[in-house]
Design a protein around this motif. Structure first.
Motif, PDB file in Angstrom:
ATOM      1  N   LEU A 205       0.822  -1.205   0.000  1.00  0.00           N
ATOM      2  CA  LEU A 205       0.000   0.000   0.000  1.00  0.00           C
ATOM      3  C   LEU A 205       0.855   1.254   0.000  1.00  0.00           C
ATOM      4  O   LEU A 205       0.585   2.207  -0.724  1.00  0.00           O
ATOM      5  CB  LEU A 205      -0.884   0.032   1.244  1.00  0.00           C
ATOM      6  N   GLY A 206       1.907   1.224   0.834  1.00  0.00           N
ATOM      7  CA  GLY A 206       2.791   2.373   0.961  1.00  0.00           C
ATOM      8  C   GLY A 206       3.354   2.792  -0.387  1.00  0.00           C
ATOM      9  O   GLY A 206       3.578   3.976  -0.644  1.00  0.00           O
ATOM     10  N   GLN A 207       3.550   1.806  -1.267  1.00  0.00           N
ATOM     11  CA  GLN A 207       4.103   2.121  -2.587  1.00  0.00           C
ATOM     12  C   GLN A 207       3.042   2.649  -3.546  1.00  0.00           C
ATOM     13  O   GLN A 207       3.365   3.283  -4.540  1.00  0.00           O
ATOM     14  CB  GLN A 207       4.760   0.873  -3.181  1.00  0.00           C
ATOM     15  N   GLN A 208       1.768   2.337  -3.272  1.00  0.00           N
ATOM     16  CA  GLN A 208       0.762   2.630  -4.286  1.00  0.00           C
ATOM     17  C   GLN A 208      -0.221   3.753  -3.934  1.00  0.00           C
ATOM     18  O   GLN A 208      -0.868   4.294  -4.818  1.00  0.00           O
ATOM     19  CB  GLN A 208      -0.029   1.350  -4.597  1.00  0.00           C
ATOM     20  N   LEU A 209      -0.341   4.077  -2.656  1.00  0.00           N
ATOM     21  CA  LEU A 209      -1.383   5.035  -2.284  1.00  0.00           C
ATOM     22  C   LEU A 209      -0.792   6.275  -1.624  1.00  0.00           C
ATOM     23  O   LEU A 209       0.325   6.253  -1.119  1.00  0.00           O
ATOM     24  CB  LEU A 209      -2.368   4.374  -1.305  1.00  0.00           C
TER      25      LEU A 209
END
Lengths: 318, 318
Positions: free
Chosen positions: B87-91
C-alpha cells in the motif's frame, strides 16, 4: 445506578454457573439483579431449573433476581433473512443470487456472531434502568473490543457519504429531476441513518464499558486455560478495560487424609499439579484470584449454587 | 499414496495429544508419518519433549515419525505486514491510514485466522509426497468448510474481472495509450493471477478433503462438548465430509472397588455421570466411538503416549 459485570473466559470453564452464582449473591445482598446469558447450551435454564427467554423474567425462589437468555446466532440469522428480503425488492434476480451468496458467507463468519453479540450487549445495557446490577455470562472478546474504536472511524465514513450524497443531489437538481425528491434523499437516507445509529451505539457502549462495567475472568487450572486467559487479558487491556478479578473454577477436591488406593492417588496427583498452576496464575497474571471453586460431584444447581454464591463477593464496580 | 487424518474438536478436549498418539501408532505400524500441529500453546513440543518448527523434523525415539508446528496467527500478521508495504508504494499517505485501519480490522477477525489456517492446510497437503500418512491436530470448521464451495464462485468472479479488464484495455487502446502496455495488463494482472491461484488451491483442497482425507472428532464426556460436537458434525456433513469416528477423551478413572471416603465417592459419582453421557454420545451421534481414553494423573508424554497410541487404531482412509 446500574453497574455491569461481565464474566469472561473460554467455553467450558464454567462462566455461566459462576455468573449465575454471582447473580444469586448480588440479589441476596439486596440488589435488583439481572443475569444475562448468551450460552448456546442454555445452561442458565439448567442452573435454575427454569426456562428463560429473551426478555427478563423473575427467577423463582430468589427475590430480586431476574434472568434472560439471548441467542446472538438467531440475531445473525434474522439479519440475513431481513437483508435478503430487502434485496429481493431492489435487485434483479441474477444479482440477488450473487449478492445472496456473498451475504451468506459474511454471515457465517465468526465476526458476524461477535458483532451480533455486541449488539445484544448494547441492547441490554440501554434497557437496564430497572436494575442495580446486570451480570453477563460472557465478555466482549478480541475482535469485538476493537469495535470500541469504531465511532471515530464511522464519523469520517458518515461525513464522506454525506458529502457524496450532497454532490449527487446537486447533480440531480442540475438534471432537473425536481428538488423535492432530492432533498428527501439527503434527510432520510437509510444508510447514513443506520451508520449514525451504529456510531451512537458504539459510543454508548464504550462509555458504559469504560466507566460503569467491571470484568471478571473465569479459568480452570490447566495450561490451555491459563494461556487463553493471558491473551484475553491483553486484549482487554489494549481496549483500556480492566479485569479486577480471576475466578479459578473446577479445582479437583482432596480425598480424605486417610484415603488410600488408586482413586485417592489419582486425586492427590491432580490436586498437586493444580496447586502448581494456581501458583502460576497468582504470580504471572495481574488480576487477583478472588475465588477458588472446587468441582462438585453433582451439577451446580439449587443449594450448591447458593454455596458457590457464598464464595463470591459482590463488590460494586469501582 | 498419502492419506490425511484430521482430529477435530474444541480447544482443550485433547486433540493435540490424541493426534500425537495416532501419529505414534501409525509410525509403529510402518507408515512414514507426519504430525502437523496448529496448537497455539505448542503442546506437540510438550508431548514429545522436543521443539518443533514450521518444517517437518524427525521425532526422536520414534522411527518414521516426523512433526511440525505451524502458527496461522503468524501468517495473518505477515500477510497484514505485506499488504501494508504494498500500500505504501501505491497510495497517498492519507489513503494509507484509512485503508490500513480497514485492513487491520479485517485481519483481526476470527475469519482471517480460519482462512490462514486453511492456507496452511493446503500448503502442507501440497508438499506431503514423502509421507504415507499426515495427521493434523485440528480440522477445518464451519466458516472454512464453506470455502470449499468457493472455486465455482471464484470462477465467475475471475471471468467478470477479466471481462472488465478487456473492456478497459479497449478503452486504453482507443485513447491510443499504446497496446503493448495494455496487453501486459491483461496477461500479468496480479489480482486475476491471485484469484486463479486461490481457485486452484481450493479445488485441490476440496478434492483431497473429499477423497483422501478422514476426520475423527475428539470430545470430552460433558454436555458442552457433546453440544459442540453435534454442531461440528453437522457442518462437516453439509460440506460432504464424513467423520468416521469419535474419540472420547478425559474419562474419569474408577477408584479401586474397596476404596471408601469422599475422594472415592467423588470419583464414583463422576464416573457414573460420564457413563450416562457416553450413552448419549453412542445413541445420539452418528459416528462410532472408536476410542475411550481415561484421564491420567500424569501428563501424557513418553510411555503414556505409547499406551494411548495402543488404544487407537490406524485404519487407512477408505
Amino acid at each position: 445506578m446500574v453497574s455491569f459485570r461481565f464474566f469472561g473466559g473460554k467455553g467450558g470453564v464454567g462462566k455461566t454457573t459462576v455468573a449465575a452464582a454471582h447473580g444469586v449473591a448480588c440479589a441476596r445482598d439486596g440488589l435488583e439483579t439481572l443475569v444475562v446469558s448468551t450460552d448456546p447450551a442454555h445452561s442458565t435454564s439448567d442452573v435454575f431449573d427454569q426456562q428463560f427467554g429473551d426478555v427478563p423474567q423473575p427467577v423463582s425462589a430468589h427475590d430480586r433476581l431476574h434472568a434472560m437468555e439471548i441467542d446472538p446466532q438467531a440475531e445473525v440469522d434474522d439479519h440475513l433473512q431481513e437483508l435478503r428480503q430487502q434485496l429481493g425488492q431492489q435487485l434483479s434476480p441474477a444479482m440477488v443470487n450473487e449478492v445472496s451468496m456473498q451475504l451468506e458467507m459474511a454471515h457465517q463468519t465468526p465476526g458476524a456472531y461477535e458483532a451480533a453479540l455486541f449488539d445484544c450487549f448494547v441492547d441490554v445495557m440501554q434497557n437496564a434502568d430497572d436494575y442495580d446490577r446486570v451480570v453477563f455470562d460472557t465478555s466482549p472478546t478480541g475482535g469485538t473490543l476493537r469495535l470500541l474504536a469504531l465511532p471515530e472511524y464511522l464519523e469520517q465514513w458518515v461525513e464522506r457519504l454525506r458529502h457524496k450524497r450532497e454532490k449527487s443531489i446537486k447533480n440531480f437538481e442540475r438534471a432537473a429531476i425536481g428538488d423535492q425528491q432530492a432533498r428527501r434523499m439527503l434527510e432520510g437516507d437509510p444508510i447514513i441513518d443506520r451508520l449514525q445509529e451504529r456510531k451512537r451505539n458504539f459510543e454508548f457502549a464504550g462509555e458504559v464499558l469504560r466507566n460503569e462495567a467491571a470484568f471478571t475472568f473465569v479459568l480452570n487450572p490447566d495450561e490451555l486455560s491459563i494461556h487463553e486467559t493471558r491473551r484475553a487479558l491483553e486484549s482487554l487491556q489494549e481496549a483500556d478495560l480492566t479485569v479486577d478479578g480471576l475466578v479459578v473454577n473446577k479445582l479437583t477436591p482432596d480425598p480424605d487424609p486417610d484415603e488410600t488406593g488408586t482413586g485417592a492417588a489419582f486425586l492427590r496427583n491432580r490436586v498437586s499439579r493444580e496447586r502448581e498452576r494456581l501458583e502460576t496464575i497468582r504470580s504471572e497474571l495481574e488480576p487477583p484470584v478472588v475465588a477458588e471453586i472446587q468441582s462438585r460431584a453433582e451439577e451446580i444447581t439449587g443449594d450448591t449454587l447458593t454455596a458457590v454464591a457464598a464464595e463470591l463477593d459482590t463488590r460494586p464496580v469501582e
